[in-house]
Scaffold this motif. Structure first.
Motif, PDB file in Angstrom:
ATOM      1  N   LYS A   1      67.087  94.881  50.148  1.00 50.70           N
ATOM      2  CA  LYS A   1      66.055  94.963  51.168  1.00 50.70           C
ATOM      3  C   LYS A   1      66.686  95.290  52.521  1.00 50.70           C
ATOM      4  O   LYS A   1      67.821  94.899  52.794  1.00 50.70           O
ATOM      5  CB  LYS A   1      65.286  93.634  51.271  1.00 50.70           C
ATOM      6  CG  LYS A   1      64.523  93.255  50.013  1.00 50.70           C
ATOM      7  CD  LYS A   1      63.352  94.211  49.765  1.00 50.70           C
ATOM      8  CE  LYS A   1      62.533  93.780  48.547  1.00 50.70           C
ATOM      9  NZ  LYS A   1      61.400  94.717  48.289  1.00 50.70           N
ATOM     10  N   TRP A   2      65.929  95.986  53.332  1.00 52.55           N
ATOM     11  CA  TRP A   2      66.411  96.295  54.670  1.00 52.55           C
ATOM     12  C   TRP A   2      66.552  95.015  55.492  1.00 52.55           C
ATOM     13  O   TRP A   2      65.681  94.147  55.458  1.00 52.55           O
ATOM     14  CB  TRP A   2      65.467  97.242  55.399  1.00 52.55           C
ATOM     15  CG  TRP A   2      65.461  98.648  54.900  1.00 52.55           C
ATOM     16  CD1 TRP A   2      64.408  99.314  54.335  1.00 52.55           C
ATOM     17  CD2 TRP A   2      66.538  99.580  54.969  1.00 52.55           C
ATOM     18  NE1 TRP A   2      64.769 100.599  54.027  1.00 52.55           N
ATOM     19  CE2 TRP A   2      66.081 100.800  54.402  1.00 52.55           C
ATOM     20  CE3 TRP A   2      67.858  99.524  55.422  1.00 52.55           C
ATOM     21  CZ2 TRP A   2      66.872 101.927  54.290  1.00 52.55           C
ATOM     22  CZ3 TRP A   2      68.651 100.646  55.314  1.00 52.55           C
ATOM     23  CH2 TRP A   2      68.169 101.836  54.760  1.00 52.55           C
TER      24      TRP A   2
ATOM     25  N   THR B   1      60.836 111.818  56.957  1.00 52.35           N
ATOM     26  CA  THR B   1      62.028 110.978  56.904  1.00 52.35           C
ATOM     27  C   THR B   1      63.179 111.771  56.296  1.00 52.35           C
ATOM     28  O   THR B   1      63.004 112.455  55.289  1.00 52.35           O
ATOM     29  CB  THR B   1      61.748 109.716  56.073  1.00 52.35           C
ATOM     30  OG1 THR B   1      60.717 108.955  56.712  1.00 52.35           O
ATOM     31  CG2 THR B   1      63.001 108.865  55.933  1.00 52.35           C
TER      32      THR B   1
ATOM     33  N   PRO C   1      59.982  98.098  63.230  1.00 48.83           N
ATOM     34  CA  PRO C   1      59.764  98.292  61.785  1.00 48.83           C
ATOM     35  C   PRO C   1      61.016  98.854  61.106  1.00 48.83           C
ATOM     36  O   PRO C   1      61.728  99.677  61.682  1.00 48.83           O
ATOM     37  CB  PRO C   1      58.623  99.310  61.743  1.00 48.83           C
ATOM     38  CG  PRO C   1      58.846 100.145  62.976  1.00 48.83           C
ATOM     39  CD  PRO C   1      59.384  99.209  64.022  1.00 48.83           C
TER      40      PRO C   1
ATOM     41  N   PRO D   1      62.931 101.189  58.138  1.00 49.96           N
ATOM     42  CA  PRO D   1      62.580 102.484  57.526  1.00 49.96           C
ATOM     43  C   PRO D   1      61.568 102.274  56.402  1.00 49.96           C
ATOM     44  O   PRO D   1      61.620 101.270  55.677  1.00 49.96           O
ATOM     45  CB  PRO D   1      63.922 103.001  56.986  1.00 49.96           C
ATOM     46  CG  PRO D   1      64.948 102.330  57.849  1.00 49.96           C
ATOM     47  CD  PRO D   1      64.391 100.969  58.142  1.00 49.96           C
ATOM     48  N   ARG D   2      60.665 103.216  56.258  1.00 51.79           N
ATOM     49  CA  ARG D   2      59.621 103.087  55.237  1.00 51.79           C
ATOM     50  C   ARG D   2      60.098 103.487  53.846  1.00 51.79           C
ATOM     51  O   ARG D   2      59.376 103.321  52.860  1.00 51.79           O
ATOM     52  CB  ARG D   2      58.410 103.935  55.645  1.00 51.79           C
ATOM     53  CG  ARG D   2      57.677 103.391  56.853  1.00 51.79           C
ATOM     54  CD  ARG D   2      56.667 104.383  57.415  1.00 51.79           C
ATOM     55  NE  ARG D   2      57.338 105.543  58.010  1.00 51.79           N
ATOM     56  CZ  ARG D   2      56.691 106.539  58.619  1.00 51.79           C
ATOM     57  NH1 ARG D   2      55.368 106.501  58.708  1.00 51.79           N
ATOM     58  NH2 ARG D   2      57.354 107.555  59.132  1.00 51.79           N
ATOM     59  N   THR D   3      61.300 104.013  53.750  1.00 48.71           N
ATOM     60  CA  THR D   3      61.883 104.380  52.453  1.00 48.71           C
ATOM     61  C   THR D   3      62.773 103.245  51.978  1.00 48.71           C
ATOM     62  O   THR D   3      63.669 102.798  52.698  1.00 48.71           O
ATOM     63  CB  THR D   3      62.718 105.664  52.580  1.00 48.71           C
ATOM     64  OG1 THR D   3      61.878 106.730  53.034  1.00 48.71           O
ATOM     65  CG2 THR D   3      63.333 106.037  51.243  1.00 48.71           C
ATOM     66  N   GLU D   4      62.523 102.772  50.784  1.00 48.45           N
ATOM     67  CA  GLU D   4      63.301 101.650  50.253  1.00 48.45           C
ATOM     68  C   GLU D   4      64.751 102.069  49.996  1.00 48.45           C
ATOM     69  O   GLU D   4      65.018 103.202  49.601  1.00 48.45           O
ATOM     70  CB  GLU D   4      62.680 101.139  48.947  1.00 48.45           C
ATOM     71  CG  GLU D   4      61.311 100.497  49.128  1.00 48.45           C
ATOM     72  CD  GLU D   4      61.365  99.248  49.983  1.00 48.45           C
ATOM     73  OE1 GLU D   4      62.368  98.498  49.888  1.00 48.45           O
ATOM     74  OE2 GLU D   4      60.429  99.030  50.780  1.00 48.45           O
TER      75      GLU D   4
ATOM     76  N   ASP E   1      64.150 107.430  59.791  1.00 48.37           N
ATOM     77  CA  ASP E   1      62.685 107.459  59.779  1.00 48.37           C
ATOM     78  C   ASP E   1      62.197 107.627  61.223  1.00 48.37           C
ATOM     79  O   ASP E   1      62.364 106.725  62.051  1.00 48.37           O
ATOM     80  CB  ASP E   1      62.150 106.158  59.173  1.00 48.37           C
ATOM     81  CG  ASP E   1      60.647 106.210  58.921  1.00 48.37           C
ATOM     82  OD1 ASP E   1      59.965 107.066  59.527  1.00 48.37           O
ATOM     83  OD2 ASP E   1      60.160 105.384  58.119  1.00 48.37           O
TER      84      ASP E   1
ATOM     85  N   GLN F   1      59.204 107.677  62.237  1.00 50.03           N
ATOM     86  CA  GLN F   1      57.985 106.892  62.449  1.00 50.03           C
ATOM     87  C   GLN F   1      56.964 107.669  63.288  1.00 50.03           C
ATOM     88  O   GLN F   1      56.580 108.783  62.946  1.00 50.03           O
ATOM     89  CB  GLN F   1      58.343 105.550  63.094  1.00 50.03           C
ATOM     90  CG  GLN F   1      59.259 104.685  62.256  1.00 50.03           C
ATOM     91  CD  GLN F   1      58.539 103.848  61.206  1.00 50.03           C
ATOM     92  OE1 GLN F   1      57.328 103.866  61.050  1.00 50.03           O
ATOM     93  NE2 GLN F   1      59.313 103.090  60.430  1.00 50.03           N
TER      94      GLN F   1
ATOM     95  N   SER G   1      65.336 103.600  62.423  1.00 52.94           N
ATOM     96  CA  SER G   1      63.878 103.666  62.495  1.00 52.94           C
ATOM     97  C   SER G   1      63.450 103.610  63.958  1.00 52.94           C
ATOM     98  O   SER G   1      63.951 102.775  64.723  1.00 52.94           O
ATOM     99  CB  SER G   1      63.280 102.489  61.717  1.00 52.94           C
ATOM    100  OG  SER G   1      61.870 102.463  61.837  1.00 52.94           O
TER     101      SER G   1
END
Length: 227
Positions: free
Chosen positions: A128-129, A62, A161, A163-166, A54, A56, A150
Motif C-alpha cells: 500500500k502507498w 498517469t 492523496p 497516486p490512484r494507481t496501486e 499522478d 491528479q 501525486s
C-alpha cells in the motif's frame, strides 16, 4: 475560356506538395519524458524502481516508468525513470516544484504553496502507498520498490492523496505479431501523395500548352478581334 497564369499554377503545386508532405508526415507527438532514460511501464523484476506520477487535478494521464538498476535516492529514481524535473528555488530538487513541466503556472522561485504541491509516496510491490517520512533525496529505495508522486490541489498536507494507481507490478503486454511485409513495408502513402502532385502538374502543363496553342491560332485571333 479563362486560363490560370503560370505563376498561379506554381503556387497551387507548391501548396499541394506541402499538403501531401504534411499528410504523410503526420502530427509530431512531443515526448513526455527525457529521451534515453528509463523505460515505459512497470519494472519487470526487482532490478529497478517503478515510478508512478499522478497529475491528479492538473490533467493528463498517469505516467508509469521504470528506473532500471539500483537507485541512490528517490530523486535519482525519478530522473533515471526519464522525468523532467524542476526544483524549488534555493532548495533545488530537495523540494519538488514541477514534474514534466506541471504545474505550468508555478514560478519555482521559492517553496510551492501547501495547497498546490507534489507529495511523495513509497510502497513495496503488492503493498500500500505510504506517505514518505523522509524527503525524496533521503529515501533509499530498495530493489523492486515503488515510488509515487501525486499532485494535491486545494488540500492541506494531511489530506494529500496518494497516486490512484496501486503499487502492484504488472506484466508487460505481449508483443504483437509483426504485420505482413507486403502490407507494411511498401510506402503506399508516399506513392499516392506523389501521384496526386504529378497529376496536378500534368493538368497545369496541359492548360498552359492549350493556352499557348490558342493564342497562336489565327482563327481565335480573328475571332477575338471581331474579324
Amino acid at each position: 475560356m479563362r486560363f490560370v497564369h503560370a505563376r498561379h499554377w506554381g503556387r497551387v503545386l507548391a501548396g499541394c506538395a506541402l499538403l501531401v508532405a504534411t499528410g504523410l508526415g503526420g502530427a509530431s507527438s512531443a515526448s513526455a519524458t527525457t529521451p534515453g532514460k528509463g523505460t515505459d511501464g512497470y519494472c519487470q523484476d526487482d532490478n529497478g524502481v517503478t515510478v508512478i506520477v499522478d497529475f491528479q487535478g492538473l490533467g493528463g494521464e498517469t505516467l508509469i516508468r521504470c528506473a532500471p538498476g539500483k537507485q541512490e535516492n528517490g530523486v535519482t529514481a525519478l530522473q533515471n525513470a526519464g522525468f523532467e524535473l524542476s526544483g524549488a528555488g534555493k532548495y533545488g530538487l530537495a523540494v519538488m516544484c514541477k514534474i514534466e513541466g506541471k504545474p505550468a503556472d508555478q514560478t519555482c522561485t521559492g517553496m510551492p504553496p501547501e495547497k498546490a504541491s507534489w507529495s511523495f509516496w513509497t510502497a513495496t510491490n503488492g503493498g500500500k502507498w505510504a506517505s514518505a517520512q523522509v524527503g525524496a533525496q533521503s529515501w533509499k529505495p530498495p530493489a523492486g520498490a515503488f515510488e509515487g508522486w501525486s499532485f494535491a490541489i486545494g488540500k492541506s498536507y494531511t489530506e494529500y492523496p496518494p497516486p490512484r494507481t496501486e503499487p502492484v507490478r504488472k506484466a508487460a503486454a505481449p508483443a504483437q505479431a509483426p504485420a505482413s511485409t507486403s502490407d507494411s513495408s511498401f510506402p503506399w502513402g508516399l506513392v499516392i501523395g506523389l501521384g496526386i502532385v504529378v497529376v496536378i502538374g500534368l493538368v497545369g502543363a496541359f492548360v498552359m500548352t492549350r493556352r499557348d496553342l490558342d493564342e497562336k491560332s489565327p482563327f481565335l485571333r480573328r475571332k477575338r478581334g471581331g474579324k
